[in-house]
Write an enzyme that holds these catalytic residues in place. Sequence first.
Site, mmCIF file in Angstrom:
data_model
loop_
_atom_site.group_PDB
_atom_site.id
_atom_site.type_symbol
_atom_site.label_atom_id
_atom_site.label_comp_id
_atom_site.label_asym_id
_atom_site.label_seq_id
_atom_site.Cartn_x
_atom_site.Cartn_y
_atom_site.Cartn_z
ATOM 1 N N GLY A 1 7.245 -5.074 -37.882
ATOM 2 C CA GLY A 1 8.333 -4.237 -37.386
ATOM 3 C C GLY A 1 9.302 -4.977 -36.486
ATOM 4 O O GLY A 1 10.464 -4.582 -36.364
ATOM 5 N N ALA B 1 4.191 -3.495 -35.021
ATOM 6 C CA ALA B 1 3.569 -2.212 -34.710
ATOM 7 C C ALA B 1 2.494 -2.376 -33.630
ATOM 8 O O ALA B 1 1.830 -3.412 -33.545
ATOM 9 C CB ALA B 1 2.951 -1.607 -35.959
ATOM 10 N N GLU C 1 2.747 -7.411 -42.928
ATOM 11 C CA GLU C 1 1.990 -6.169 -43.086
ATOM 12 C C GLU C 1 0.874 -6.253 -44.119
ATOM 13 O O GLU C 1 -0.188 -5.634 -43.955
ATOM 14 C CB GLU C 1 2.947 -5.026 -43.448
ATOM 15 C CG GLU C 1 3.784 -4.521 -42.292
ATOM 16 C CD GLU C 1 5.087 -5.284 -42.103
ATOM 17 O OE1 GLU C 1 5.958 -4.810 -41.354
ATOM 18 O OE2 GLU C 1 5.234 -6.378 -42.717
ATOM 19 N N GLU D 1 11.688 -6.349 -38.877
ATOM 20 C CA GLU D 1 12.477 -5.229 -39.390
ATOM 21 C C GLU D 1 13.546 -4.819 -38.384
ATOM 22 O O GLU D 1 14.666 -4.470 -38.768
ATOM 23 C CB GLU D 1 11.558 -4.053 -39.724
ATOM 24 C CG GLU D 1 10.707 -4.308 -40.954
ATOM 25 C CD GLU D 1 9.732 -3.190 -41.260
ATOM 26 O OE1 GLU D 1 9.753 -2.668 -42.390
ATOM 27 O OE2 GLU D 1 8.943 -2.829 -40.361
#
Length: 246
Positions: free
Chosen positions: A93, A48, A116, A96
């Site tokens: 992310g 992110a 995270e 991900e």
Amino acid sequence: MNRPHAKNSLGKVLVNELYEILDLLRYDESVRVVIIKSEVEGVFCAGADLKERAQMSDTETDHFVQRLRSLMDGIAALPMPTIAAIDGYALGGGLELALACDLRVAASSAKMGLIETTRGLFPGAGGTQRLPRCIGIGLAKELIFTGRQIDGQEAFSIGLVNHAVPQNEEGDAAYQRALALAEEIVPRAPIAVKLGKVALNRGIEVDIASGMAIERMCYAQNIPTRDRQEGMAAFIEKRPPKFIGR
């Protein structure tokens, strides 16, 4: 991905670019395999864009993370096989994004993790769902609870990546291995590959009897294809098949 100043972090600009590319790829039957790689040395995707995120309200954050989640779903739903080439950091992310791909190849030295919880967050773009489906619930819990980073070799040992390769001087060893893997897939019958992906992805989410029914439906769609006829003819005639995707 090529945002060197932000280490390919998933801010609004990169997310919008990825959505645009998805729209182009989704209906392009000439594309047999998609490789997602980085043009930024030492980084696949840093996760992110927390500087950008810090400027968002709670409502804006919720909407943006939902957009990220939908992006990952869109990558996972591409009809052709997808490969993540991880030549550097794939964090939060970024991992991900790699998990949304069908296959993952990493440099042995690459670092990855769902970090995270070290930032007061937890994975919100599919990580809590795709990681356990990839490596099992116990290991997934350990990696998410601790926010631990692991290297490419360890990722290979736990089944997070399909291949781990020593990094080369150019810094693109994972991409080169991903390209070789793609070159193995490209000559195969594209409709059969796509239907195989559907059967695998949908079948793994249901009980085996339902999965068998999904396999049967997918197989039935492949029976009337010209490629199936070509495959049998090539076998009988002892020649390489020439698949056309019809």
